[in-house]
Scaffold this motif. Structure first.
Motif, mmCIF file in Angstrom:
data_model
loop_
_atom_site.group_PDB
_atom_site.id
_atom_site.type_symbol
_atom_site.label_atom_id
_atom_site.label_comp_id
_atom_site.label_asym_id
_atom_site.label_seq_id
_atom_site.Cartn_x
_atom_site.Cartn_y
_atom_site.Cartn_z
ATOM 1 N N ASP B 2 33.351 2.637 23.929
ATOM 2 C CA ASP B 2 33.061 2.575 25.351
ATOM 3 C C ASP B 2 31.565 2.789 25.588
ATOM 4 N N PRO B 3 31.108 2.361 26.760
ATOM 5 C CA PRO B 3 29.656 2.478 27.037
ATOM 6 C C PRO B 3 29.127 3.892 26.959
ATOM 7 N N TYR B 4 29.878 4.832 27.330
ATOM 8 C CA TYR B 4 29.386 6.207 27.285
ATOM 9 C C TYR B 4 29.141 6.673 25.841
ATOM 10 N N THR B 5 30.041 6.198 24.983
ATOM 11 C CA THR B 5 29.852 6.584 23.572
ATOM 12 C C THR B 5 28.589 5.947 23.001
ATOM 13 N N ARG B 6 28.358 4.662 23.324
ATOM 14 C CA ARG B 6 27.161 3.981 22.804
ATOM 15 C C ARG B 6 25.877 4.640 23.315
ATOM 16 N N ALA B 7 25.924 5.008 24.587
ATOM 17 C CA ALA B 7 24.722 5.672 25.140
ATOM 18 C C ALA B 7 24.500 7.009 24.457
ATOM 19 N N GLY B 8 25.559 7.687 24.191
ATOM 20 C CA GLY B 8 25.375 8.978 23.520
ATOM 21 C C GLY B 8 24.841 8.824 22.128
ATOM 22 N N LEU B 9 25.341 7.798 21.408
ATOM 23 C CA LEU B 9 24.816 7.563 20.052
ATOM 24 C C LEU B 9 23.335 7.168 20.079
ATOM 25 N N LEU B 10 22.972 6.326 21.055
ATOM 26 C CA LEU B 10 21.568 5.906 21.151
ATOM 27 C C LEU B 10 20.653 7.097 21.422
ATOM 28 N N LEU B 11 21.039 7.951 22.304
ATOM 29 C CA LEU B 11 20.232 9.132 22.603
ATOM 30 C C LEU B 11 20.124 10.042 21.385
ATOM 31 N N ALA B 12 21.143 10.020 20.556
ATOM 32 C CA ALA B 12 21.086 10.874 19.368
ATOM 33 C C ALA B 12 20.246 10.246 18.266
ATOM 34 N N VAL B 13 20.287 8.902 18.154
ATOM 35 C CA VAL B 13 19.584 8.222 17.052
ATOM 36 C C VAL B 13 18.087 8.099 17.329
ATOM 37 N N VAL B 14 17.690 7.813 18.546
ATOM 38 C CA VAL B 14 16.258 7.595 18.849
ATOM 39 C C VAL B 14 15.401 8.807 18.498
ATOM 40 N N PRO B 15 15.763 10.011 18.950
ATOM 41 C CA PRO B 15 14.926 11.150 18.524
ATOM 42 C C PRO B 15 14.929 11.326 17.020
ATOM 43 N N LEU B 16 16.071 11.006 16.380
ATOM 44 C CA LEU B 16 16.129 11.144 14.927
ATOM 45 C C LEU B 16 15.181 10.142 14.268
ATOM 46 N N GLY B 17 15.185 8.886 14.794
ATOM 47 C CA GLY B 17 14.275 7.878 14.238
ATOM 48 C C GLY B 17 12.825 8.206 14.485
ATOM 49 N N THR B 18 12.507 8.756 15.622
ATOM 50 C CA THR B 18 11.132 9.140 15.905
ATOM 51 C C THR B 18 10.640 10.157 14.897
ATOM 52 N N GLY B 19 11.496 11.069 14.577
ATOM 53 C CA GLY B 19 11.094 12.093 13.611
ATOM 54 C C GLY B 19 10.948 11.533 12.227
ATOM 55 N N CYS B 20 11.651 10.453 11.915
ATOM 56 C CA CYS B 20 11.565 9.901 10.575
ATOM 57 C C CYS B 20 10.309 9.069 10.366
ATOM 58 N N LEU B 21 9.743 8.446 11.448
ATOM 59 C CA LEU B 21 8.561 7.602 11.303
ATOM 60 C C LEU B 21 7.304 8.478 11.261
ATOM 61 N N ALA B 22 6.555 8.365 10.187
ATOM 62 C CA ALA B 22 5.367 9.207 10.026
ATOM 63 C C ALA B 22 4.235 8.692 10.915
ATOM 64 N N SER B 23 3.381 9.597 11.337
ATOM 65 C CA SER B 23 2.205 9.239 12.141
ATOM 66 C C SER B 23 1.193 8.493 11.287
ATOM 67 N N THR B 24 0.566 7.517 11.884
ATOM 68 C CA THR B 24 -0.497 6.771 11.180
ATOM 69 C C THR B 24 -1.865 7.029 11.811
#
Lengths: 432, 143
Positions: B2-24
């Protein structure tokens, strides 16, 4: 019986003085006794006197009473005669000497008259005498005039010298002695450094064993000489460096207004951006520009212009770079420009040759110009190149730059940190 | 999902991905262009190593204040020629020619009265070092 007349008449004309001397001696001898003589002694004396009469002279002892007066007269006459004789001798001698001197002159003149060469010499000598006298007569007034002039100007000259001395003392007192001492110390240090670094005298080629003798060329050494005759550099060459070229002396001065040109190959400008995904940097060396400044007086109307090729900014991500160029409208506005208007110094360290302060000017991005102040640091490296670095925050919306955003979740901050790391080389001198 | 689940997953993954990408982000000390040579296995140059045409790659020290660019032609017969672009204004070339040799210490002497230079080679590079700086040259082919 008195016979005085007979006595005078019979006196011999011959040995008169001898007899009188003998007579005086006998009289003085008899006179020593005085009136105390006895009758016997008087009789002996009379007998002794009678012996003179016995030699035939008509001397008589009957005139004892008149002897002193006669002797006195005799002495007076003799003295007069002696005086006359002495005077005569003197006159004779004077006349004789004067005559001889006269004769000597007469003889010299006569000789001169007789020898033509001597006569010519004498004439020449006379002419020389005349010339010398004329010269002395002519020089006399001149020397006197010179002496008078010197005497008249000696005070004036002394006063002038004293004024010069006072001026020199004042100049020395006003001279910046510490600077001179500092410069002298720097020169000595430089001299010592050069002396310490002076290379050993290279040995002749023949006696220099090369690391690989087989490959070492065996040609006669030839002095490096200019192949062409290009114009000399700004300063005359002083010595030959390890590069074989003579390097000009270092004429760098910290407190001098000069034009400095950006060296693109040694310079870089960029920005640091922050996004929700990760932080990144975009930079480029496609930068050029000039700065005209006196580092010793950086606030004295500096002038500067830096231009950056917007399309050359590189973030390390091709997609992002392409998007960035679109946002910067690089095709329409290919350059990002900063123009320096004034400099506000915070510190000027002439000894360390460093300056810190804030550069105020105008930044143009995407064709939009806004005021910008950037704290910067200025220094010089060992190659006398200026290093200029600084950074400032730029709010992108102020310049009309759209801030990238993805899905409303991955977005970039509106503010980016713009920075410069420039290296510049002096290109021209400016007065003032 | 359902849409609520997808939104929740996106909110959880984006901060995780931000932390994984190193600063250049480039560090402040690394902003300036570095002219330091990369690590090379430098060795003493032999006469055979010197022969060829060389152009400036880097010039440091006091010599860099006066000279902008340098090129040498070094011949096997012991002769050489050089051209240096002196800083102006305006920049002016000077050229010279002479003979080169190694002295007793194995240092390169370009000409008779020049200061001896330590000559090293590595990976097609020639580095000359003296009291007034260092010059790194790279071999260039004649065209």
């Amino acid at each position: 019986m008195a016979r005085p007349a007979v006595h005078r008449a019979c006196r011999p004309a011959g040995a008169r003085f001898a007899r009188e001397k003998r007579g005086y001696g006998g009289w003085f001898a008899s006179a020593g006794g005085g009136a105390k003589r006895s009758g016997v002694e008087k009789g002996n004396a009379r007998a002794a006197r009678s012996r003179y009469t016995s030699d035939g002279a008509r001397w008589r002892d009957t005139c004892n009473a008149t002897a002193p007066s006669r002797m006195k007269k005799l002495l007076t006459v003799a003295g007069a005669l002696a005086l006359l004789a002495w005077t005569g001798l003197g006159l004779f001698a004077w006349a004789n000497v004067g005559e001889r001197v006269h004769v000597t002159i007469e003889e010299g003149e006569a000789a001169a008259r007789t020898d033509p060469a001597l006569a010519a010499l004498a004439d020449e000598l006379a002419v020389l005498h005349a010339d010398v006298r004329a010269l002395a007569a002519a020089l006399g007034p001149n020397l006197q005039g010179l002496h008078d002039e010197l005497a008249a100007h000696v005070d004036e000259r002394a006063a002038a010298l004293e004024r010069e001395l006072v001026a020199l003392k004042a100049e020395l007192a006003a001279a910046p002695t510490p600077d001179v001492a500092h410069e002298l110390a720097a020169l000595r240090a430089e001299l010592a450094a050069h002396a310490g670094a002076a290379p050993a005298e290279p040995a002749p080629l023949a006696s220099a064993p090369a690391p690989e003798p087989a490959a070492t060329p065996e040609v006669a050494p030839v002095d490096p000489s200019p192949v062409a005759a290009p114009p000399a550099p700004a300063e005359p060459a002083k010595k030959k460096s390890f590069l074989a070229f003579q390097l000009p002396s270092d004429d760098f001065r910290f407190d001098e207004r000069r034009v400095w040109s950006v060296l693109p190959s040694l310079s870089r400008v960029g920005f640091d951006g922050k996004s929700t995904l990760h932080d990144f940097t975009g930079a480029t060396s496609r930068v050029e520009g000039e700065l005209e400044v006196d580092p010793g007086r950086p606030s004295a109307t500096p002038r500067g212009l830096v231009r950056v090729q917007a399309a050359a900014l590189d973030t390390g991500n091709a997609d992002r770079d392409a998007e960035m160029r679109e946002h910067l409208a690089a095709a329409a506005h290919p350059e990002i420009v900063f123009e320096l208007e004034r400099f506000e110094p915070a510190t000027v360290d002439a000894a360390a040759q460093k300056v810190a302060g804030t550069a105020h000017g105008k930044m143009t991005i995407r064709g939009v110009t806004r005021a910008l102040s950037m704290p910067v640091r200025l220094a010089f490296d060992e190659a006398r190149r200026m290093t200029l670095d600084g950074e400032a925050s730029v709010h992108l919306p102020d310049y009309g730059v759209p801030v990238p955003s993805k899905l409303g979740v991955i977005s970039m901050e509106d503010d980016v940190k713009v920075w410069i790391a420039l290296k510049l080389r002096a290109s021209a001198r400016k007065d003032g | 999902m359902d849409p609520y689940t997808r939104a929740g997953l996106l909110l959880a993954v984006v901060p995780l991905g931000t932390g994984c990408l190193a600063s250049t982000v480039v560090a402040e000390d690394d902003r300036a262009v570095r002219t330091a040579e990369a690590e090379h296995a430098w060795r003493a140059a032999s006469a055979a190593d010197l022969v060829g045409l060389w152009r400036t790659r880097a010039l440091t020290g006091a010599a860099a204040a006066a000279i902008l660019d340098l090129s040498y032609w070094i011949s096997a017969d012991g002769r050489f020629s050089g051209a240096a672009l002196f800083a102006g204004p305006p920049p002016t070339y000077q050229v010279l020619a002479g003979t080169w040799r190694f002295d007793e210490q194995g240092r390169l002497v370009l000409g008779d009265d020049a200061e001896p230079a330590r000559a090293e080679v590595a990976d097609g590079l020639l580095r000359l070092s003296g009291s007034e700086g260092s010059l790194t040259l790279e071999r260039t082919e004649l065209r």
